[in-house]
Design a protein around this motif. Sequence first.
Motif, PDB file in Angstrom:
ATOM      1  N   ARG A 285      47.754 -48.656 -38.653  1.00  0.00           N
ATOM      2  CA  ARG A 285      48.298 -47.290 -38.738  1.00  0.00           C
ATOM      3  C   ARG A 285      47.352 -46.349 -37.994  1.00  0.00           C
ATOM      4  NH1 ARG A 285      49.035 -45.459 -44.526  1.00  0.00           N
ATOM      5  NH2 ARG A 285      51.177 -46.269 -44.330  1.00  0.00           N
ATOM      6  N   ILE A 286      47.890 -45.648 -37.004  1.00  0.00           N
ATOM      7  CA  ILE A 286      47.145 -44.630 -36.279  1.00  0.00           C
ATOM      8  C   ILE A 286      47.928 -43.336 -36.383  1.00  0.00           C
ATOM      9  CG2 ILE A 286      46.207 -43.908 -34.053  1.00  0.00           C
ATOM     10  CD1 ILE A 286      46.007 -46.839 -33.285  1.00  0.00           C
ATOM     11  N   ALA A 287      47.301 -42.299 -36.922  1.00  0.00           N
ATOM     12  CA  ALA A 287      47.976 -41.027 -37.145  1.00  0.00           C
ATOM     13  C   ALA A 287      47.202 -39.910 -36.453  1.00  0.00           C
ATOM     14  CB  ALA A 287      48.109 -40.738 -38.638  1.00  0.00           C
ATOM     15  N   ASN A 288      47.731 -39.446 -35.315  1.00  0.00           N
ATOM     16  CA  ASN A 288      47.132 -38.339 -34.563  1.00  0.00           C
ATOM     17  C   ASN A 288      45.648 -38.584 -34.273  1.00  0.00           C
ATOM     18  OD1 ASN A 288      49.532 -36.775 -34.468  1.00  0.00           O
ATOM     19  ND2 ASN A 288      49.164 -36.108 -36.590  1.00  0.00           N
ATOM     20  N   GLY A 289      45.363 -39.755 -33.737  1.00  0.00           N
ATOM     21  CA  GLY A 289      43.979 -40.094 -33.407  1.00  0.00           C
ATOM     22  C   GLY A 289      43.697 -39.964 -31.926  1.00  0.00           C
ATOM     23  N   THR A 290      42.498 -39.536 -31.607  1.00  0.00           N
ATOM     24  CA  THR A 290      42.018 -39.484 -30.229  1.00  0.00           C
ATOM     25  C   THR A 290      40.787 -40.386 -30.148  1.00  0.00           C
ATOM     26  OG1 THR A 290      42.828 -37.232 -29.922  1.00  0.00           O
ATOM     27  CG2 THR A 290      41.155 -38.014 -28.378  1.00  0.00           C
ATOM     28  N   PHE A 291      40.640 -41.111 -29.051  1.00  0.00           N
ATOM     29  CA  PHE A 291      39.626 -42.159 -28.986  1.00  0.00           C
ATOM     30  C   PHE A 291      38.701 -41.943 -27.786  1.00  0.00           C
ATOM     31  CE2 PHE A 291      43.291 -43.662 -31.236  1.00  0.00           C
ATOM     32  CZ  PHE A 291      42.757 -44.314 -32.337  1.00  0.00           C
TER      33      PHE A 291
ATOM     34  N   ALA B   4      38.726 -38.474 -22.951  1.00  0.00           N
ATOM     35  CA  ALA B   4      39.470 -38.777 -24.180  1.00  0.00           C
ATOM     36  C   ALA B   4      40.569 -39.787 -23.865  1.00  0.00           C
ATOM     37  CB  ALA B   4      40.076 -37.501 -24.745  1.00  0.00           C
ATOM     38  N   LEU B   5      40.741 -40.748 -24.741  1.00  0.00           N
ATOM     39  CA  LEU B   5      41.733 -41.802 -24.556  1.00  0.00           C
ATOM     40  C   LEU B   5      42.876 -41.596 -25.547  1.00  0.00           C
ATOM     41  CD1 LEU B   5      39.183 -44.759 -24.457  1.00  0.00           C
ATOM     42  CD2 LEU B   5      40.216 -43.616 -22.483  1.00  0.00           C
ATOM     43  N   PHE B   6      44.069 -41.468 -25.021  1.00  0.00           N
ATOM     44  CA  PHE B   6      45.277 -41.403 -25.848  1.00  0.00           C
ATOM     45  C   PHE B   6      45.186 -40.290 -26.895  1.00  0.00           C
ATOM     46  CE2 PHE B   6      44.568 -45.882 -24.599  1.00  0.00           C
ATOM     47  CZ  PHE B   6      45.602 -45.972 -23.679  1.00  0.00           C
TER      48      PHE B   6
ATOM     49  N   PRO C  56      39.985 -38.002 -35.729  1.00  0.00           N
ATOM     50  CA  PRO C  56      38.994 -38.173 -36.802  1.00  0.00           C
ATOM     51  C   PRO C  56      38.860 -39.640 -37.194  1.00  0.00           C
ATOM     52  CG  PRO C  56      41.056 -37.381 -37.704  1.00  0.00           C
ATOM     53  CD  PRO C  56      41.229 -37.354 -36.209  1.00  0.00           C
ATOM     54  N   PRO C  57      37.774 -40.045 -37.819  1.00  0.00           N
ATOM     55  CA  PRO C  57      37.577 -41.458 -38.166  1.00  0.00           C
ATOM     56  C   PRO C  57      38.668 -42.021 -39.049  1.00  0.00           C
ATOM     57  CG  PRO C  57      35.509 -40.237 -38.368  1.00  0.00           C
ATOM     58  CD  PRO C  57      36.585 -39.212 -38.153  1.00  0.00           C
ATOM     59  N   THR C  58      39.314 -41.161 -39.854  1.00  0.00           N
ATOM     60  CA  THR C  58      40.355 -41.633 -40.770  1.00  0.00           C
ATOM     61  C   THR C  58      41.709 -41.786 -40.082  1.00  0.00           C
ATOM     62  OG1 THR C  58      40.770 -39.321 -41.399  1.00  0.00           O
ATOM     63  CG2 THR C  58      39.229 -40.593 -42.777  1.00  0.00           C
ATOM     64  N   ALA C  59      41.798 -41.438 -38.791  1.00  0.00           N
ATOM     65  CA  ALA C  59      43.090 -41.515 -38.111  1.00  0.00           C
ATOM     66  C   ALA C  59      43.554 -42.955 -37.936  1.00  0.00           C
ATOM     67  CB  ALA C  59      42.997 -40.824 -36.744  1.00  0.00           C
ATOM     68  N   ARG C  60      42.620 -43.890 -37.886  1.00  0.00           N
ATOM     69  CA  ARG C  60      42.978 -45.303 -37.713  1.00  0.00           C
ATOM     70  C   ARG C  60      42.632 -46.070 -38.986  1.00  0.00           C
ATOM     71  NH1 ARG C  60      40.103 -48.041 -32.801  1.00  0.00           N
ATOM     72  NH2 ARG C  60      38.305 -47.398 -34.042  1.00  0.00           N
TER      73      ARG C  60
END
Length: 673
Positions: free
Chosen positions: A12-18, A33-35, A77-81
């Motif tokens: 689950r990925i919710a509004n994450g930037t990597f 920034a990735l995705f 944020p770290p909790t996005a994934r």
Amino acid sequence: MRFPSAPPPIIRIANGTFYRQQPSAVSGAPNPALFNNLSFELPAQSKTPHNWCVVGPSLSGKTTFLQILRGQHLSFPPTARSFPYLSTDAVPHRLKAPARAIQYVGFDSNGGGGLGPATSTYLSARYESRREITDFSLRDFLLGNMELNPSTLPGDEGVDQKLFERVVVDLRLESLLDLPVTFLSNGQGRRARIARALLTSPEVLLLDEPFMGLDPPTVAALSPILGSLAEKTSPRLVLGARPQDPLPEWVTHLVYLRTDAQIGAMGAKETVMDGLRKYVGMVRNNDAAEDETLPVHALSEMGKTLTNDGIAGEGLAEDFLTSIPYDSIEKGEASGADATDGALGEVLVEMSGCRVQYGDKVALGNWTEVRDGQPTSGLHWSVRRGERWAVFGPNGSGKTTIVSLLCSDHPQTYSLPIRLFGRSRLPEPGSGARPLTFWDIQSRIGHSSPEIQQHMPRNLTTRQVLESAWADTFRSKPKLDDVATEQVAATLKWFEPELNPGFRKEMQPAGPKGRAGEPLAWASDYMFGGLSFSAQRILLFLRAIIKHPDIVVLDEAFGGMDEAVRDKCMLFLAFGEAKMYAPVSSRRRGSPTGVMVVASPVAKSGRVKVQGLSDQQALICISHVKEEVPDCVREWVCLPESSTSQPARFGRLDGPLRTDSKRWSEIWGVGRV
């Protein structure tokens, strides 16, 4: 834990930037920034199939996207994934960690693609008769027995025997189990890596371009096997593919990536395809401007389907953006790229009955045929100066063995009836000529292959890799003169968009004046190991041709490149800096092409430093994809299965291979439906 309804998703990925590095870190290296704001879910269970494929052109981030799904790269944020399903009681303890539950199989040399410690440390090791204690067998590799003093962890149950037998049979590995993995061909090694990943019984299997480097019959057999796994969701599959790769018919969902490593479209396959088809139509009809991060030419072959009967369907823009065959650009102008229609030169390669054997196993030449009324065994083949050859054959038929014989990596070149450049490897009594040395051969043959990519030192810079074409070894000092230095600089400039990870078109000076004054500092900043798989392949292709050697050997050199990059390399092979692609100024409905080949600015100003193939050179190409065979190729040889006693077949093409599927069918017997 009990679920009143469907279990939570595996990924689950919710509004994450990597990011590859910490964004606040002080570093001169690019860290884009990735995705941005990515949202993605891979369900653990679903009433309808969710078989994903991540598609994108070179440098779009396909491998990076798959790595993110596995838990690599920094999430903000770290909790996005998260991986909620792995925390449930439905998952065995050994698969609680994403790194174990989600297996990645790629075919680059930076992870996921190696065969462990058994991978040889130098090119010729795979062909030597003396085995080392670390030359583990394929059986050992599949069972995970790759250590001299193995230890087991509590709860490690090993490989299920029934699963082992089924996977080995399905992937056609039974006859190879007792061979050292160093003996495996590229295609066999790819099947072995997939098998090893399946034997770990992961929850998710990420396959990055799984069909790359496989012969058509193996692709036709492997796709249904993967389809059956996807149908049983054991494991769940996520594929990576290029736009021109036919999509297996069992794929249900797509992620299409833009060239700036962002999401272009995502969702059900038909929904994504309809959106891309609409976009192409609007650009074709001048109803919308083309998005530079979503180039239409990359979509020209997108949309074909890989079925059990072959390849079906047409690309989204095949009638709009079809590359022009290089040998028909201007009559007579491509003679250097297609010299087989004129007078041929001296014999550069002469094999007079070559048979390569390891113990009881024959790797090449396992046949007897009648030549000039007399029975003879082994491969009889000659290559003349100016000829353009393609070598075909199933995985394991001996194609890489031929390359090793040509490039003097194979120890049996000393005992086999082979002459290179009119000379033998051993002294010939009465000839007065000295034997051909390894250094003689290396200086006259340009070679690009998966083996070169595997063994190229990762800490060489981009410039050093290219300059090593003039060196005796990868790391020795190259013997560069002023002409060679200019050729290196010109080539780096020509391919900067493809080789420079930090390249941005808007940052480049307009016009050709920047060529002489730019220091090309980026080429000394980026290491080979830090480049993308596609960029590595491009760099090694350029290394093989830049010195204009007598023989150019391209062994799967274009694998991993998208259509646009591949065609640019093909054009450079034929014309060097003299020709370039340019968009057609008027895009009328029904126009046959969206690009055309024109004289380059450096050609108009008379400053060409790098030429294309000349009629003094020979070309030998190995590929399993007809689009990756240069248009100048006219002669071909197809090797048989090593287990058969059928002789090699020879033929001559009457035109470019990729423009006529009938020519491909004559060679392989595999066509389109």
